[in-house]
Design a protein around this motif. Structure first.
Motif, PDB file in Angstrom:
ATOM      1  N   SER A   1      13.282  48.558  16.407  1.00 20.50           N
ATOM      2  CA  SER A   1      14.126  47.636  17.162  1.00 20.50           C
ATOM      3  C   SER A   1      14.057  47.927  18.654  1.00 20.50           C
ATOM      4  O   SER A   1      13.733  49.036  19.075  1.00 20.50           O
ATOM      5  CB  SER A   1      15.572  47.760  16.674  1.00 20.50           C
ATOM      6  N   ASN A   2      14.373  46.912  19.451  1.00 20.40           N
ATOM      7  CA  ASN A   2      14.448  47.092  20.890  1.00 20.40           C
ATOM      8  C   ASN A   2      15.857  47.534  21.270  1.00 20.40           C
ATOM      9  O   ASN A   2      16.841  47.006  20.757  1.00 20.40           O
ATOM     10  CB  ASN A   2      14.104  45.781  21.598  1.00 20.40           C
ATOM     11  N   TYR A   3      15.935  48.470  22.196  1.00 16.54           N
ATOM     12  CA  TYR A   3      17.221  48.994  22.635  1.00 16.54           C
ATOM     13  C   TYR A   3      17.344  48.815  24.142  1.00 16.54           C
ATOM     14  O   TYR A   3      16.365  48.930  24.874  1.00 16.54           O
ATOM     15  CB  TYR A   3      17.345  50.479  22.263  1.00 16.54           C
ATOM     16  N   LYS A   4      18.558  48.558  24.613  1.00 15.75           N
ATOM     17  CA  LYS A   4      18.777  48.319  26.030  1.00 15.75           C
ATOM     18  C   LYS A   4      18.948  49.607  26.826  1.00 15.75           C
ATOM     19  O   LYS A   4      18.621  49.659  28.009  1.00 15.75           O
ATOM     20  CB  LYS A   4      19.992  47.410  26.210  1.00 15.75           C
TER      21      LYS A   4
ATOM     22  N   LYS B   1      19.777  51.887  34.528  1.00 15.15           N
ATOM     23  CA  LYS B   1      20.832  52.309  33.593  1.00 15.15           C
ATOM     24  C   LYS B   1      21.962  53.020  34.338  1.00 15.15           C
ATOM     25  O   LYS B   1      23.146  52.805  34.038  1.00 15.15           O
ATOM     26  CB  LYS B   1      20.241  53.236  32.533  1.00 15.15           C
TER      27      LYS B   1
ATOM     28  N   THR C   1      27.431  48.387  25.557  1.00 15.75           N
ATOM     29  CA  THR C   1      26.001  48.254  25.262  1.00 15.75           C
ATOM     30  C   THR C   1      25.486  49.485  24.538  1.00 15.75           C
ATOM     31  O   THR C   1      24.679  49.386  23.592  1.00 15.75           O
ATOM     32  CB  THR C   1      25.204  48.040  26.563  1.00 15.75           C
TER      33      THR C   1
ATOM     34  N   GLN D   1      26.424  49.405  20.924  1.00 19.75           N
ATOM     35  CA  GLN D   1      25.580  48.457  20.198  1.00 19.75           C
ATOM     36  C   GLN D   1      24.231  49.096  19.865  1.00 19.75           C
ATOM     37  O   GLN D   1      23.717  48.947  18.751  1.00 19.75           O
ATOM     38  CB  GLN D   1      25.376  47.194  21.031  1.00 19.75           C
ATOM     39  N   ASP D   2      23.667  49.803  20.833  1.00 17.16           N
ATOM     40  CA  ASP D   2      22.387  50.485  20.608  1.00 17.16           C
ATOM     41  C   ASP D   2      22.506  51.535  19.503  1.00 17.16           C
ATOM     42  O   ASP D   2      21.639  51.639  18.620  1.00 17.16           O
ATOM     43  CB  ASP D   2      21.922  51.171  21.900  1.00 17.16           C
TER      44      ASP D   2
ATOM     45  N   LYS E   1      22.835  49.933  16.080  1.00 14.31           N
ATOM     46  CA  LYS E   1      21.540  49.390  15.649  1.00 14.31           C
ATOM     47  C   LYS E   1      20.609  50.511  15.185  1.00 14.31           C
ATOM     48  O   LYS E   1      19.925  50.400  14.162  1.00 14.31           O
ATOM     49  CB  LYS E   1      20.900  48.612  16.798  1.00 14.31           C
ATOM     50  N   PHE E   2      20.591  51.596  15.948  1.00 11.42           N
ATOM     51  CA  PHE E   2      19.747  52.736  15.604  1.00 11.42           C
ATOM     52  C   PHE E   2      20.212  53.385  14.308  1.00 11.42           C
ATOM     53  O   PHE E   2      19.393  53.748  13.454  1.00 11.42           O
ATOM     54  CB  PHE E   2      19.796  53.754  16.750  1.00 11.42           C
TER      55      PHE E   2
END
Length: 237
Positions: free
Chosen positions: A2-5, A73, A87, A90-91, A94-95
């Motif tokens: 997945s992409n992470y911000k 960042k 944010t 959320q990362d 997701k991870f």
């Protein structure tokens, strides 16, 4: 993947020899010390003498696009703290989902190139009980406090300041917290330091698996190879 911000995640899980367990680590890299006006995410950088020898310059950290991303960042952390934390959560969520779906232990290191007291901002035990968090820190008082059960801290040693070095070793004796020591040359790392057994910290970065009351030996990388402040140690104490 997945992409992470905010988080950076490697491509391969680390298998620990012996039990076959797999760990995948996500790391948050920011712009340390005073690289960005109006914010310093490494409060002890001057005292500990690690500013010039920071791992910010090691590996991909030398690349301008990587540094620009870390500055972005850190600007978000400075200018929109609540947005940053939202944010980040959320990362992490997701991870965590990605790892658990594949039977891998999710591991998160939030201070890749910073020293923020994340226990003040995240309820790690309640919000992410399946994640193992860990960090290195030069803020000695942190290891005297009750931390989340899934957050492991390793103190970072430096002889750039005699009082700081003494406080780190005292905390090591008082609490059993492990201490990371950066040596000049990996071929001359001693078997003991300041009266404690030394283990090889460069075999992996999974500090939460280390036995307590140990010295974690690392060796200088990047600009740290030229350090003369006392942050990098030439010989055993």
């Amino acid at each position: 993947m997945s992409n992470y911000k905010l988080l950076s995640v490697g491509n391969n899980a680390k298998t620990v020899k012996g039990d076959g367990s797999e760990y995948l680590t996500a790391i948050l890299y920011m712009a340390p010390a005073d690289n960005l006006q109006g914010i310093n995410v490494c409060a002890m950088a001057e005292v500990a003498g690690c500013k010039a020898a920071c791992l910010y310059t090691a590996g991909r950290g030398r690349m301008s696009n990587v540094q620009a991303g870390r500055i972005r960042k850190t600007m978000l952390w400075r200018d929109d703290r609540q947005g940053f934390i939202a944010t980040l959560k959320q990362d992490i969520a997701k991870f965590q989902a990605y790892c658990l779906k594949r039977g891998i232990q999710p591991v998160v290191r939030l201070n890749g190139t910073s020293d923020i007291m994340w226990e003040k901002y995240l309820d790690m035990e309640t919000e992410f009980p399946m994640v193992q968090f860990y960090d290195y820190t030069k803020i000695v008082k942190r290891v005297y406090k009750t931390l989340p059960c899934n957050y492991d801290l390793t103190l970072s040693y430096s002889e750039a300041n005699a009082d700081y070095a003494k406080s780190v070793l005292q905390a090591h004796a008082d609490t059993g917290a492990n201490v990371a020591v950066v040596f000049r040359d990996k071929d001359t790392i001693p078997t003991s330091f300041a009266g404690s057994e030394v283990l090889d910290g460069d075999k992996d970065d999974l500090r939460f698996l280390d036995a307590p009351r140990r010295i974690v030996a690392l060796y200088a990388k990047g600009d740290a190879k030229k350090d003369s402040t006392g942050f990098v140690i030439d010989n055993a104490a």
